[in-house]
Design an enzyme around this catalytic site. Sequence first.
Site, PDB file in Angstrom:
ATOM      1  N   ALA A  10       0.810  -1.221   0.000  1.00 23.80           N
ATOM      2  CA  ALA A  10       0.000   0.000   0.000  1.00 23.80           C
ATOM      3  C   ALA A  10       0.843   1.271   0.000  1.00 23.80           C
ATOM      4  O   ALA A  10       0.332   2.358  -0.248  1.00 23.80           O
ATOM      5  CB  ALA A  10      -0.933   0.000   1.203  1.00 23.80           C
ATOM      6  N   ARG A  15      10.020   8.181  -3.330  1.00 19.45           N
ATOM      7  CA  ARG A  15      11.357   8.361  -3.920  1.00 19.45           C
ATOM      8  C   ARG A  15      11.494   7.779  -5.324  1.00 19.45           C
ATOM      9  O   ARG A  15      12.504   7.983  -5.993  1.00 19.45           O
ATOM     10  CB  ARG A  15      12.413   7.746  -2.990  1.00 19.45           C
ATOM     11  CG  ARG A  15      12.730   8.660  -1.817  1.00 19.45           C
ATOM     12  CD  ARG A  15      13.810   8.061  -0.949  1.00 19.45           C
ATOM     13  NE  ARG A  15      13.291   7.003  -0.090  1.00 19.45           N
ATOM     14  CZ  ARG A  15      14.040   6.015   0.429  1.00 19.45           C
ATOM     15  NH1 ARG A  15      15.324   5.943   0.136  1.00 19.45           N
ATOM     16  NH2 ARG A  15      13.500   5.119   1.209  1.00 19.45           N
ATOM     17  N   ASN A 375      14.211 -18.244 -54.607  1.00 18.28           N
ATOM     18  CA  ASN A 375      15.198 -17.186 -54.411  1.00 18.28           C
ATOM     19  C   ASN A 375      14.513 -15.839 -54.589  1.00 18.28           C
ATOM     20  O   ASN A 375      13.938 -15.569 -55.636  1.00 18.28           O
ATOM     21  CB  ASN A 375      16.341 -17.347 -55.422  1.00 18.28           C
ATOM     22  CG  ASN A 375      17.537 -16.513 -54.992  1.00 18.28           C
ATOM     23  OD1 ASN A 375      17.381 -15.358 -54.613  1.00 18.28           O
ATOM     24  ND2 ASN A 375      18.709 -17.103 -55.052  1.00 18.28           N
TER      25      ASN A 375
END
Length: 454
Positions: A10, A15, A375
């Site tokens: 919670a 920061r 090719n």
Amino acid sequence: MKLGVVILAAGQGTRMKSSLPKVLHKLAEKPLLGHVIDTARTIGVDRIAVVYGHGGEQVPAAFQAADLLWVEQAKQLGTGHAVEQALPAMDGMDRVLILYGDVPLIRSETLAALLEAGKASPLVLLTATLADPAGYGRIVRDENSTIRCIVEQKDAGAEVLALREINTGIMLVDGSRLKSWIARLENDNAQGEFYLTDIVAMAVAEGAEVRSAQPRDVCEVQGVNDKVQLAELERHLQRSRAEVLMRQGVTLRDPARFDLRGTLMVGRDVELDINVLFAGDVVLGDNVRVGANTVIRDSRIGSGVQIFENCVIDSAVIGDCAQIGPFARLRPAAKLAANVHVGNFVEIKKSQVDEGSKINHLSYIGDCTIGRSVNVGAGTITCNYDGANKYPTVIEDNAFIGSDTQLVAPVTVGAGATVGAGSTITKDVPADSLALSRTRQIGRSGWKRPEKQR
Ligand code: UD1
Ligand code: CA
């Protein structure tokens, strides 16, 4: 014995300096809380409750699992208060394990040790001894090393502050005693919070023996409070993932420059150069080599495949002994069979390429089915999109697509057909025929380029 888990999540995480709730920040592409939930699931839990608050519904919304119980703690009045909110969800649980949503690297083995110690004690603390214990609650023991209580940093005097054994916060508690202890918590402390840690002194007062266990590595109990710690734990996690792979026999040129943000299954003798990043679920067969600076997501790669430098491979399937790159991009639903060659600056999306076919240079292949031994010349483009809808291109076995061809879909080039270089193909090309749509070359002998006027 029923085991419940309460994950505390919670807190705000100021920061992190982010509008995203802390526990949703990611480590190896998975939210911090996701790591904790996944580890909890490995130890045979009967119920998991997550206490959320800061960031509101964003937190539960980030997790799909139907079996998780979400408990809101509107105001963060302390860890004891947080656990109290989860008590109804833990009804009927014989033991309750408390984990933190922002302590992501806790290992199953460590939790198993806690459970083992919990067989003989109603309260087991996970503790660690740190060189710098600042900020943590301290484990106070008596002269017989018996745990007496936990004192929070802010409530501690000099003697307690000198102790280096700390409370990691993770603990295992007897279910019914937890209820009675929580009911008696008070908030008369330095922070005015209901401290979960106060239950330790209560247990001791009741004559219970409080035990402890320790993690093998302190990284397991490190929390994430800012982006620096997030990055440290990411590196730690990556390093340990790299080690697991090396022990499985994978050669990593530099484990410090390897990232796995999902799962990776490997065969024998796989070699990975530097800066290879795996995401989602990837499977590599035997003898796969991956060159530097390559990203591979949600893909299955066969044995003997060589991926050269700087490729991006997303949701693709690559057959045995194929060669990819350098600088190739395989997009979702690219399916390459064995021995296919895809070279530089080739993009393949939602296309199937059958055995032995080659697309070696500068091409876009989208919504295309290519047969065997085809090719595709340099600079070939499937024009699959008209601005509104997408259309398919089919190139059958042994066809030869000359360089700089545009295949305007829907269109089919038949087996063995040849398309001359520089053609814009708008109609189906029959098998074993030549199609050529370039304008005829003209020549003017002695022709002079204009000169700049004075
Ligand atoms: C807590 C412990 C401390 C321990 C430290 C380890 C208490 C009183 N102290 O300290 O002994 O050394 O963790 O990191 O338990 N949370 C909530 N609701 C709340 C308060 C916290 O969900 O009301 C969650 C936070 O999101 C976090 C965890 O609980 O995941 C710990 O909270 P935090 O504030 O970091 O605990 P500390 O007070 O630092
Ligand atoms: Ca903390």
